[in-house]
Scaffold this active site. Sequence first.
Site, PDB file in Angstrom:
ATOM      1  N   LYS A   1      12.236 -10.742  33.329  1.00  0.00           N
ATOM      2  CA  LYS A   1      13.089 -10.117  32.317  1.00  0.00           C
ATOM      3  C   LYS A   1      13.547  -8.784  32.876  1.00  0.00           C
ATOM      4  CE  LYS A   1      14.458 -11.278  28.142  1.00  0.00           C
ATOM      5  NZ  LYS A   1      14.632 -12.650  27.639  1.00  0.00           N
TER       6      LYS A   1
HETATM    7  P1  NAD Z   1      22.638 -10.444  20.545  1.00  0.00           P
HETATM    8  O1  NAD Z   1      22.692  -9.071  21.067  1.00  0.00           O
HETATM    9  O2  NAD Z   1      23.801 -11.356  20.753  1.00  0.00           O
HETATM   10  O3  NAD Z   1      22.324 -10.433  18.972  1.00  0.00           O
HETATM   11  C1  NAD Z   1      21.232  -9.754  18.413  1.00  0.00           C
HETATM   12  C2  NAD Z   1      21.518  -9.621  16.928  1.00  0.00           C
HETATM   13  O4  NAD Z   1      20.385  -9.070  16.275  1.00  0.00           O
HETATM   14  C3  NAD Z   1      22.689  -8.683  16.631  1.00  0.00           C
HETATM   15  O5  NAD Z   1      23.426  -9.216  15.560  1.00  0.00           O
HETATM   16  C4  NAD Z   1      21.982  -7.392  16.197  1.00  0.00           C
HETATM   17  O6  NAD Z   1      22.782  -6.573  15.366  1.00  0.00           O
HETATM   18  C5  NAD Z   1      20.812  -7.982  15.467  1.00  0.00           C
HETATM   19  N1  NAD Z   1      19.712  -7.050  15.277  1.00  0.00           N
HETATM   20  C6  NAD Z   1      19.229  -6.115  16.118  1.00  0.00           C
HETATM   21  N2  NAD Z   1      18.220  -5.444  15.550  1.00  0.00           N
HETATM   22  C7  NAD Z   1      18.043  -6.001  14.333  1.00  0.00           C
HETATM   23  C8  NAD Z   1      17.145  -5.767  13.269  1.00  0.00           C
HETATM   24  N3  NAD Z   1      16.210  -4.814  13.359  1.00  0.00           N
HETATM   25  N4  NAD Z   1      17.248  -6.544  12.160  1.00  0.00           N
HETATM   26  C9  NAD Z   1      18.177  -7.499  12.076  1.00  0.00           C
HETATM   27  N5  NAD Z   1      19.048  -7.770  13.049  1.00  0.00           N
HETATM   28  C10 NAD Z   1      18.984  -7.027  14.150  1.00  0.00           C
HETATM   29  O7  NAD Z   1      21.299 -11.094  21.167  1.00  0.00           O
HETATM   30  P2  NAD Z   1      20.918 -12.629  21.298  1.00  0.00           P
HETATM   31  O8  NAD Z   1      21.238 -13.055  22.686  1.00  0.00           O
HETATM   32  O9  NAD Z   1      21.447 -13.393  20.141  1.00  0.00           O
HETATM   33  O10 NAD Z   1      19.320 -12.538  21.219  1.00  0.00           O
HETATM   34  C11 NAD Z   1      18.621 -12.560  19.980  1.00  0.00           C
HETATM   35  C12 NAD Z   1      17.183 -12.977  20.242  1.00  0.00           C
HETATM   36  O11 NAD Z   1      17.154 -14.262  20.872  1.00  0.00           O
HETATM   37  C13 NAD Z   1      16.387 -12.057  21.166  1.00  0.00           C
HETATM   38  O12 NAD Z   1      15.032 -12.053  20.786  1.00  0.00           O
HETATM   39  C14 NAD Z   1      16.518 -12.735  22.519  1.00  0.00           C
HETATM   40  O13 NAD Z   1      15.480 -12.377  23.416  1.00  0.00           O
HETATM   41  C15 NAD Z   1      16.424 -14.186  22.080  1.00  0.00           C
HETATM   42  N6  NAD Z   1      16.960 -15.151  23.035  1.00  0.00           N
HETATM   43  C16 NAD Z   1      18.248 -15.088  23.460  1.00  0.00           C
HETATM   44  C17 NAD Z   1      18.727 -16.060  24.337  1.00  0.00           C
HETATM   45  C18 NAD Z   1      20.158 -16.089  24.792  1.00  0.00           C
HETATM   46  O14 NAD Z   1      20.530 -17.067  25.430  1.00  0.00           O
HETATM   47  N7  NAD Z   1      20.991 -15.127  24.479  1.00  0.00           N
HETATM   48  C19 NAD Z   1      17.867 -17.066  24.794  1.00  0.00           C
HETATM   49  C20 NAD Z   1      16.564 -17.107  24.336  1.00  0.00           C
HETATM   50  C21 NAD Z   1      16.123 -16.155  23.440  1.00  0.00           C
END
Ligand code: NAD
Length: 420
Positions: free
Chosen positions: A109
């Site tokens: 990461k």
């Molecule tokens: P992103 O940046 O596209 O979206 C994150 C969202 O969460 C945003 O809408 C943000 O405003 C919101 N957010 C942030 N803090 C918050 C809070 N305290 N309460 C409510 N909402 C909040 O990120 P993403 O890629 O969608 O990732 C989201 C999660 O999924 C993370 O834990 C990430 O590690 C996990 N993840 C992502 C992927 C990927 O392919 N992008 C893959 C596996 C896991």
Amino acid sequence: MNLHLYDSPTFRMACQQFDLVADFMNIPESARDRLKMPKRSLSVSIPVNMDDGSTKVFMGYRVQHHLTLGPTKGGIRYHPDVTIGEVAALAMWMSWKCALVGLPYGGAKGGVTCDPRTLSNGELERLTRRYTQELIPVIGPQVDIPAPDVGTNEQIMAWIMDTYSLQIGHAVPGVVTGKPVLLGGSLGRREATGRGVAYLVSRAMDTLGIQAQGATAVVQGYGNVGSVAALSMAKQGIKIIAVSDAFGGIYNPNGLELNQLDAHVAATRSVVGYAGAEPITNEELLLLPCDILVPAALERQITEENASKIQCRIIAEGANGPTTPEADAILTQRPEIFVIPDILCNSGGVIVSYFEWVQDLQSFFWSECEVLDKLFRLLEQSYMQTLNHSRKHNISMRFAALSLGIKRVYDAKSLRGLYP
Ligand code: NAD
């Protein structure tokens, strides 16, 4: 073992989870630190010329958890709360996730402590290029392959690919996944995590005998993962009644109109203020009565304070580490709630990242249909293995998923032996 370098609530949480599973698996003490501790980590300072003429220094990290099964793989996060400890925990979870779904990777990461929403496009590009430059000794298609995570996207992956390729002297698309399709990205990668979440939700509903028609879902975090998961669940007939982001949440018991909501988000960069719903806080949102709760934001959202008050049938963990071990202990006493644990639930992202990397290495690209077919097959296999393991040993789905993943890494390390 001294955890000082990585000490943080999230790293402690990942270690606590590991220790519980290691006890269950009878992993000898002598093997535990070797499995748990990240193999390598790099901290870099990233000087960036800002638009106002000043030079600001940001901190960036990359942690590679284990190198036993192949190159390392994992996303890059841009967020104000990023620390090396959080990055190390996320790297450890990537290891168990890749092993659970059978990918030839160790976990990694990366992250930069910054608020991307306050940076101009030019500042974001300069920060990304300088961060990539600092990482060049430790990344590469056979070494460590970054991908998007919170606060990063396809454009940022394109800048990483370009910066790395300029150093090498030719285009190296396989250094990063989640790129634009034109630069060697895979069809279906952007939506893969959210679609995977929705696929596993439908499998969990089959397991529990819940019909999609009439079912309701709540999604915390309307970003890449949460918005695609919401749309894919809505396509199955599930009603999305509440969603949120970092600014707050919105709720409509009759269901949200997602196309209109997406237009509102595109215009305002937040779900807040959407006319077709009432405001709700992130804390209230987690406690709404619903069939499916999808935490898809950050770690440590379901805690010992709220775990006993959650009112859903399925928790589908789109985010990494949304549930603390204390909350887990409470949920284990609530058999009416079925948890699809993070390392299974959001594995669609790294699965299609793996497909992207394979396509880049071969310079031979697949149709979206082929990508989705392979994705769903792998998710189906991993879901059934986890469910069967959980039933056979009478353990939670999280315990089952973690023990399957950890066992594969443990067995691989045992087979390779310890040199010298
Ligand atoms: P992103 O940046 O596209 O979206 C994150 C969202 O969460 C945003 O809408 C943000 O405003 C919101 N957010 C942030 N803090 C918050 C809070 N305290 N309460 C409510 N909402 C909040 O990120 P993403 O890629 O969608 O990732 C989201 C999660 O999924 C993370 O834990 C990430 O590690 C996990 N993840 C992502 C992927 C990927 O392919 N992008 C893959 C596996 C896991």
